[in-house]
Design a protein around this motif. Sequence first.
Motif, mmCIF file in Angstrom:
data_model
loop_
_atom_site.group_PDB
_atom_site.id
_atom_site.type_symbol
_atom_site.label_atom_id
_atom_site.label_comp_id
_atom_site.label_asym_id
_atom_site.label_seq_id
_atom_site.Cartn_x
_atom_site.Cartn_y
_atom_site.Cartn_z
ATOM 1 N N GLN A 198 5.941 -2.760 6.675
ATOM 2 C CA GLN A 198 5.042 -3.297 5.928
ATOM 3 C C GLN A 198 5.512 -4.376 5.132
ATOM 4 O OE1 GLN A 198 1.770 -1.677 2.472
ATOM 5 N NE2 GLN A 198 3.477 -0.677 2.785
ATOM 6 N N LYS B 92 0.757 -1.149 -0.084
ATOM 7 C CA LYS B 92 0.026 -0.049 0.047
ATOM 8 C C LYS B 92 0.889 1.534 -0.028
ATOM 9 C CE LYS B 92 -4.253 -1.640 2.210
ATOM 10 N NZ LYS B 92 -4.875 -1.385 3.454
ATOM 11 N N ILE B 93 0.642 1.974 -0.940
ATOM 12 C CA ILE B 93 1.085 3.502 -0.819
ATOM 13 C C ILE B 93 0.004 4.465 -0.387
ATOM 14 C CG2 ILE B 93 2.526 5.219 -2.485
ATOM 15 C CD1 ILE B 93 3.801 2.624 -1.831
ATOM 16 N N ASP B 94 0.048 5.161 0.618
ATOM 17 C CA ASP B 94 -0.924 6.194 1.099
ATOM 18 C C ASP B 94 -2.258 5.602 1.248
ATOM 19 O OD1 ASP B 94 0.796 8.146 1.207
ATOM 20 O OD2 ASP B 94 0.202 8.857 -1.086
ATOM 21 N N GLY B 95 -2.161 4.277 1.732
ATOM 22 C CA GLY B 95 -3.443 3.600 2.189
ATOM 23 C C GLY B 95 -4.054 2.845 0.972
ATOM 24 N N LYS B 96 -3.470 2.633 -0.266
ATOM 25 C CA LYS B 96 -4.128 2.283 -1.589
ATOM 26 C C LYS B 96 -3.154 1.238 -1.994
ATOM 27 C CE LYS B 96 -6.275 6.562 -2.880
ATOM 28 N NZ LYS B 96 -5.144 7.451 -2.015
ATOM 29 N N ALA C 27 3.584 5.735 -7.732
ATOM 30 C CA ALA C 27 4.293 6.295 -6.748
ATOM 31 C C ALA C 27 5.981 5.930 -7.228
ATOM 32 C CB ALA C 27 4.208 5.738 -5.448
ATOM 33 N N GLU D 294 10.983 10.267 -0.979
ATOM 34 C CA GLU D 294 9.813 11.249 -0.554
ATOM 35 C C GLU D 294 8.834 10.465 -0.026
ATOM 36 O OE1 GLU D 294 10.448 11.604 -4.628
ATOM 37 O OE2 GLU D 294 12.408 11.517 -3.550
ATOM 38 N N ILE D 295 8.222 9.249 -0.345
ATOM 39 C CA ILE D 295 7.068 8.775 -0.173
ATOM 40 C C ILE D 295 7.223 7.909 1.358
ATOM 41 C CG2 ILE D 295 6.023 8.603 -2.358
ATOM 42 C CD1 ILE D 295 6.842 5.366 -2.186
ATOM 43 N N GLN D 296 8.311 8.011 2.184
ATOM 44 C CA GLN D 296 8.506 7.245 3.119
ATOM 45 C C GLN D 296 7.966 5.886 3.218
ATOM 46 O OE1 GLN D 296 6.845 10.030 5.815
ATOM 47 N NE2 GLN D 296 8.739 11.282 5.821
ATOM 48 N N PHE D 297 8.448 5.210 2.235
ATOM 49 C CA PHE D 297 8.040 3.569 2.468
ATOM 50 C C PHE D 297 8.386 3.006 3.470
ATOM 51 C CE2 PHE D 297 8.397 -0.987 0.932
ATOM 52 C CZ PHE D 297 7.180 -1.001 0.352
ATOM 53 N N SER D 298 7.420 2.130 4.235
ATOM 54 C CA SER D 298 7.451 1.434 5.253
ATOM 55 C C SER D 298 8.212 0.150 5.457
ATOM 56 C CB SER D 298 6.402 1.333 6.182
ATOM 57 O OG SER D 298 6.276 0.592 7.162
#
Length: 117
Positions: A72, A36-40, A47, A65-69
């Motif tokens: 996760q 998921k990226i930004d909950g999607k 992304a 920039e997208i702060q990938f976890s």
Amino acid sequence: KAKKGNVKFVIDCAAPVEDKVLDVASFEKYLQDRIKIDGKTGALANAGVTISRDRTKLTVSAPAEIQFSKRQLKYLSKRYLKKQQLRDYLRVVAASKNSYELRYFSISGGDEEAGEE
């Protein structure tokens, strides 16, 4: 304060792949469908997140920039193992700051537990 460039996370599946227990291609597909990226889900390409694989490793590369976890990835790896009924034999261990490794549980008691099914 944001860093430029990509963040790379590696999931090393060497042990189970050597024993032909885990299929890296299906694991890669699972991650592509589920991350998921930004909950999607399904927003990987937009992304700029790429997942590449070689024989035993999966590399997830994401823009900083997208702060990938990383967490996760561990969660999804464990879910995948559960789905494949491998969760009793394999565990997801952080090998370094940005990599995970799938390792077998080390059973110190020998093979006495093997016949309990």
